[in-house]
Design a protein around this motif. Structure first.
Motif, PDB file in Angstrom:
ATOM      1  N   PHE A  42       4.539  16.695   3.632  1.00  0.00           N
ATOM      2  CA  PHE A  42       4.059  14.954   4.025  1.00  0.00           C
ATOM      3  C   PHE A  42       3.973  14.384   2.804  1.00  0.00           C
ATOM      4  N   ALA A  43       3.435  14.796   1.572  1.00  0.00           N
ATOM      5  CA  ALA A  43       3.161  14.200   0.302  1.00  0.00           C
ATOM      6  C   ALA A  43       4.340  13.430   0.022  1.00  0.00           C
ATOM      7  N   ALA A  44       5.684  14.466  -0.192  1.00  0.00           N
ATOM      8  CA  ALA A  44       6.859  13.816  -0.481  1.00  0.00           C
ATOM      9  C   ALA A  44       7.168  12.947   0.252  1.00  0.00           C
ATOM     10  N   GLY A  45       7.197  12.961   1.576  1.00  0.00           N
ATOM     11  CA  GLY A  45       7.423  11.721   2.683  1.00  0.00           C
ATOM     12  C   GLY A  45       6.680  10.480   2.371  1.00  0.00           C
ATOM     13  N   LEU A  46       5.431  10.743   1.847  1.00  0.00           N
ATOM     14  CA  LEU A  46       4.687   9.531   1.732  1.00  0.00           C
ATOM     15  C   LEU A  46       5.128   8.829   0.292  1.00  0.00           C
ATOM     16  N   LEU A  47       5.397   9.612  -0.625  1.00  0.00           N
ATOM     17  CA  LEU A  47       5.823   8.803  -2.025  1.00  0.00           C
ATOM     18  C   LEU A  47       7.393   8.619  -2.046  1.00  0.00           C
ATOM     19  N   CYS A  48       8.031   8.873  -1.197  1.00  0.00           N
ATOM     20  CA  CYS A  48       9.504   8.687  -1.002  1.00  0.00           C
ATOM     21  C   CYS A  48       9.548   7.161  -0.934  1.00  0.00           C
ATOM     22  N   GLU A  49      10.891   6.572  -1.616  1.00  0.00           N
ATOM     23  CA  GLU A  49      10.907   5.389  -1.430  1.00  0.00           C
ATOM     24  C   GLU A  49      11.909   4.850  -0.418  1.00  0.00           C
ATOM     25  N   MET A  50      12.526   5.942   0.391  1.00  0.00           N
ATOM     26  CA  MET A  50      13.349   5.626   1.600  1.00  0.00           C
ATOM     27  C   MET A  50      13.375   6.851   2.528  1.00  0.00           C
ATOM     28  N   PRO A  51      12.071   6.922   3.040  1.00  0.00           N
ATOM     29  CA  PRO A  51      11.776   8.090   3.967  1.00  0.00           C
ATOM     30  C   PRO A  51      12.706   8.149   5.327  1.00  0.00           C
ATOM     31  N   GLN A  52      12.949   9.317   5.724  1.00  0.00           N
ATOM     32  CA  GLN A  52      13.894   9.204   6.954  1.00  0.00           C
ATOM     33  C   GLN A  52      12.852   8.877   8.031  1.00  0.00           C
ATOM     34  N   PRO A  53      13.720   8.485   9.380  1.00  0.00           N
ATOM     35  CA  PRO A  53      12.779   7.855  10.291  1.00  0.00           C
ATOM     36  C   PRO A  53      11.829   9.032  10.646  1.00  0.00           C
ATOM     37  N   ASP A  54      11.917  10.452  10.655  1.00  0.00           N
ATOM     38  CA  ASP A  54      10.796  11.306  11.050  1.00  0.00           C
ATOM     39  C   ASP A  54       9.871  11.611   9.921  1.00  0.00           C
ATOM     40  N   GLY A  55       9.750  10.823   8.978  1.00  0.00           N
ATOM     41  CA  GLY A  55       8.963  10.790   7.950  1.00  0.00           C
ATOM     42  C   GLY A  55       9.371  11.694   6.808  1.00  0.00           C
ATOM     43  N   ARG A  56      10.279  12.481   6.919  1.00  0.00           N
ATOM     44  CA  ARG A  56      10.799  13.221   5.868  1.00  0.00           C
ATOM     45  C   ARG A  56      11.317  12.529   4.442  1.00  0.00           C
ATOM     46  N   ALA A  57      10.965  12.917   3.312  1.00  0.00           N
ATOM     47  CA  ALA A  57      11.421  12.528   2.309  1.00  0.00           C
ATOM     48  C   ALA A  57      13.043  12.422   2.303  1.00  0.00           C
TER      49      ALA A  57
END
Ligand SMILES: [Zn+2]
Length: 342
Positions: A42-57
């Motif tokens: 979840f943290a990785a997905g929040l910090l990612c610049e282009m997260p995937q539609p399901d929220g993953r990094a």
């Protein structure tokens, strides 16, 4: 297969918080579910610049690369020193026993610098705290203080196996996400994909927690578990002396902690299955051995079975500090064999 797929419902709830992040989130549930992996993803997905539609990094942007290398400037982990050293492994792993078992106030104070500098890309800084129940009182109070006036864009992700041990005032400051057991099918798929044979049995022995099951299967290896179930499966025909001797050898090869208490625990579960089979009920733990357990049930003496189960409680205590492993095993198998009439 990973923690996100195992806990699709919990992952979705986390995503629902994305639009309006709280300052503190508490993921709780029994040990071995994969809560830390879930919180980290979840943290990785929040910090990612282009997260995937399901929220993953995305796994490839600069933030993701920092994150994967463990040096994202907006992400910190608070954990007991002993746990950190154990995760590093090698020589550090040996030192782990001497490291602290609690998260201390000094560790929380070290976050001051982190709060003082601006965030980098996503306007967000995240602190993962696990297991949160190891925060000592002062450390918990220090976090509470931060939460009273949280620096903007700050998210505490607390992960706990025993949330009732948290300071109630801290608990009440957190949005709560209880993480439950995944479905049996998905947990079995997860274990099988991880190379565990007889996934159903391991999962049952771990009370349904897939991470715990994986840990048990890896730590134990199939060797002595197989020797044990084979021995128990012999019932009244068990060759006690030879079996105790060969099992002792297998147990000696086990590194780390004394495996005897585990052996008694698993034998207890075997007895539970045997008892269920005697009553004509479906067994719970040793699915792969069902036919054998049912055959043994027909030859066992129900009164002796109950008596032996009680005796096992005593053996469990002895197993912590056995004077002589071979004698312990012999005594155990002699009593077990006497349950059956051939
Ligand atoms: Zn990314």
């Amino acid at each position: 297969m990973n923690s996100i797929e195992l806990h699709a419902g919990s992952w979705q709830r986390l995503q629902d918080w994305r639009a309006k992040l709280p300052h503190a989130l508490l993921l709780s549930g029994v040990r071995g579910l994969g809560k830390v992996e879930l919180a980290t993803a979840f943290a990785a997905g929040l910090l990612c610049e282009m997260p995937q539609p399901d929220g993953r990094a995305c796994g490839s942007c600069l933030a993701c690369r920092w994150f994967e290398q463990g040096n994202h400037p907006d992400f910190r982990v608070l954990q007991p020193e002993a746990q950190r050293l154990a995760e590093e492994g090698g020589e550090a792993g040996d030192k782990a026993k001497r490291g602290g078992q609690q998260i201390t106030i000094d560790q929380v104070r070290e976050l001051d610098d982190f709060f003082a500098v601006g965030t980098h890309r996503q306007g967000l800084r995240i602190i993962l705290v696990h297991p949160a129940e190891t925060l000592n009182r002062n450390a918990a109070n220090a976090i509470l203080k931060v939460l009273e006036e949280p620096p903007p864009g700050t998210l505490f992700l607390l992960v706990s196996n025993e949330p009732m041990r948290l300071l109630p005032t801290l608990r009440s400051r957190c949005q709560s996400l209880p993480v439950g057991l995944p479905s049996r099918e998905s947990a079995v798929r997860f274990l099988t994909a991880a190379g565990v044979s007889d996934a159903e049995t391991w999962l049952a022995l771990a009370g349904g927690a897939p991470g715990l099951a994986l840990g048990l299967a890896e730590k134990t290896g199939s060797d002595w578990m197989e020797s044990l179930t084979q021995a128990l499966g012999q019932g009244g025909r068990l060759e006690v002396i030879a079996t105790a001797a060969s099992l002792e050898k297998t147990l000696k090869a086990v590194k780390g902690e004394n495996p005897l208490p585990q052996l008694v625990d698993w034998s207890q579960k075997w007895l539970v299955d045997l008892n269920l089979a005697v009553q004509g009920l479906p067994i719970r733990f040793y699915m792969q051995q069902r036919a054998r357990i049912e055959a043994l049930a027909g030859k066992s003496n129900p009164v002796k079975l109950v008596r032996f189960y009680r005796q096992l409680l005593k053996l469990r205590r002895e197993s912590e500090h056995p004077l002589n492993v071979r004698l312990f095993l012999e005594q155990f198998f002699f009593s077990y064999r006497a349950l059956f009439v051939e």
